[in-house]
Design a protein around this motif. Structure first.
Motif, PDB file in Angstrom:
ATOM      1  N   ASN A 153       1.031  -0.973   0.073  1.00 27.07           N
ATOM      2  CA  ASN A 153      -0.007  -0.113   0.026  1.00 27.07           C
ATOM      3  C   ASN A 153       0.699   1.180   0.107  1.00 27.07           C
ATOM      4  O   ASN A 153       0.781   2.130   0.738  1.00 27.07           O
ATOM      5  CB  ASN A 153      -0.924  -0.028   1.096  1.00 27.07           C
ATOM      6  N   THR A 155       2.238   4.613  -1.382  1.00 23.25           N
ATOM      7  CA  THR A 155       1.732   5.600  -2.303  1.00 23.25           C
ATOM      8  C   THR A 155       3.000   6.291  -3.262  1.00 23.25           C
ATOM      9  O   THR A 155       4.151   5.805  -3.281  1.00 23.25           O
ATOM     10  CB  THR A 155       1.492   7.169  -1.430  1.00 23.25           C
ATOM     11  N   GLU A 254       2.677   2.081  -7.202  1.00 24.51           N
ATOM     12  CA  GLU A 254       1.873   2.370  -6.351  1.00 24.51           C
ATOM     13  C   GLU A 254       0.495   1.281  -6.521  1.00 24.51           C
ATOM     14  O   GLU A 254      -0.231   0.946  -5.593  1.00 24.51           O
ATOM     15  CB  GLU A 254       1.177   3.763  -6.436  1.00 24.51           C
ATOM     16  N   ARG A 255       0.336   1.057  -7.706  1.00 21.90           N
ATOM     17  CA  ARG A 255      -0.652   0.187  -8.274  1.00 21.90           C
ATOM     18  C   ARG A 255      -0.417  -1.467  -7.925  1.00 21.90           C
ATOM     19  O   ARG A 255      -1.160  -2.181  -7.475  1.00 21.90           O
ATOM     20  CB  ARG A 255      -1.008   0.326  -9.803  1.00 21.90           C
ATOM     21  N   TYR A 258      -0.959  -2.210  -4.115  1.00 20.94           N
ATOM     22  CA  TYR A 258      -2.179  -2.199  -3.403  1.00 20.94           C
ATOM     23  C   TYR A 258      -2.620  -3.406  -2.986  1.00 20.94           C
ATOM     24  O   TYR A 258      -3.037  -4.458  -3.703  1.00 20.94           O
ATOM     25  CB  TYR A 258      -3.097  -1.230  -4.547  1.00 20.94           C
TER      26      TYR A 258
END
Length: 331
Positions: A153, A155, A254-255, A258
């Motif tokens: 997770n 950013t 970031e993706r 996740y």
């Protein structure tokens, strides 16, 4: 610092590339492992120790035995995973234009990636291909990163801190296999799983500071002005720039992170730069000239990719001594 993995006889080692020579890191500092995955697992502590050794070699303060007889491997020979992104809008738009379909709006909304075969990672040298691979065999000119510490997770604003380094990447592609599986809305998988090439070394981010540039408007993360070139048999076929990435590696991370862990040793590719493969080049050529003659990679071709600051990755295409075909098994 330029980190390399190499082999002497049947043993893999970890070294630094300095002034045209490879120096074994473990022989310089016994606290440093002699293998890339173990080194990456050590995170920032081991990275700083290696940078200290690298600086001492460059300053002439230590003169460890340099490796003379060796085989250069992929910088990360056994990645924990390998993903490939789709970050260059120019490539995506050209590929869709060549198929006479509109640019997809979702490209500008979120970065995407797919998983490829992390057990088929290769470095400089020969790429052995099966007969079906030669049905429209292609290169893809890309940049890749390797993750240097575990995270979840993450950013985009903090994601660049998770990058251990950058490499040249050639996402080899067997287009006939790729296109037949994607008709069923899955893939790319079989058309990509035979070889992904990275190298020649892993370049730490500090070496690229002089090339930093602004990310595209509305995007977050580091961007670099690095010229990208591919030649086949000495003839330039592709030229682009890493600064043309629309989605940054930070946004891709970031993706990727996740809801899941990213791990030291994970490799992530940028996706193909504009003009960075024969599929795009052939499509553009045929769109502009119906008499255009498409080009694909052939047995014996030498593929050379060079990216400013990241070095030169050279491979030779070799046909396997086999006539086995899965395309021939179709019902």
């Amino acid at each position: 610092m330029k980190l390399v993995s190499y082999k002497t006889e049947d043993t893999e080692h970890l070294g630094v590339f300095v002034n045209g020579h490879i120096y074994n890191l473990n022989s310089c500092d016994k606290q440093l492992p002699d293998e890339m995955n173990a080194f990456l697992q050590g995170g920032e502590v081991l990275m700083e120790k290696a940078k200290k050794v690298d600086a001492q070699i460059k300053a002439g303060e230590i003169a460890p035995k340099e490796e003379v007889f060796f085989e250069l491997l992929a910088p990360v020979p056994h990645p924990t995973s390998c993903r490939d992104g789709y970050a260059f809008r120019q490539h995506v738009a050209a590929a869709r234009r060549n198929r006479k379909v509109e640019m997809i709006a979702e490209f500008d909304q979120y970065p995407i990636f797919y998983f490829t075969n992390h057990n088929a990672i290769q470095g400089p040298g020969e790429i052995e291909c099966m007969p079906d691979h030669f049905q429209k065999l292609d290169f893809e000119l890309e940049v890749a990163i390797v993750i240097g510490k575990k995270g979840r997770n993450i950013t985009a604003a903090e994601a660049d801190d998770y990058i251990a380094g950058y490499m040249v990447m050639n996402d080899m592609s067997a287009r006939t296999l790729q296109m037949e599986e994607m008709l069923l809305n899955l893939g790319p998988a079989k058309g990509k799983d035979f070889s992904t090439v990275i190298g020649p070394w892993l370049v730490t981010p500090d070496e690229l500071e002089a090339y930093k540039t602004a990310a595209k408007p509305g995007h977050t993360g580091n961007a670099y002005d690095l010229k990208m070139i591919c030649t086949v048999n000495g003839v330039e076929v592709s030229a682009g720039n890493m600064a043309d990435m629309d989605w940054t590696f930070a946004e891709i991370i970031e993706r990727c992170a996740y809801g899941v862990d990213i791990l030291p040793g994970d490799v992530i590719g940028s996706g193909t730069v504009g003009t960075g493969c024969f599929l795009e080049l052939n499509g553009t050529g045929l769109l502009n000239n119906p008499d255009f003659r498409p080009q694909w990679l052939q047995d014996g071709d030498e593929v050379e990719m060079e990216i400013t600051g990241l070095g030169r990755l050279i491979n030779t295409i070799k046909k396997a001594d086999s006539d086995f075909s899965i395309l021939a098994l179709k019902k």
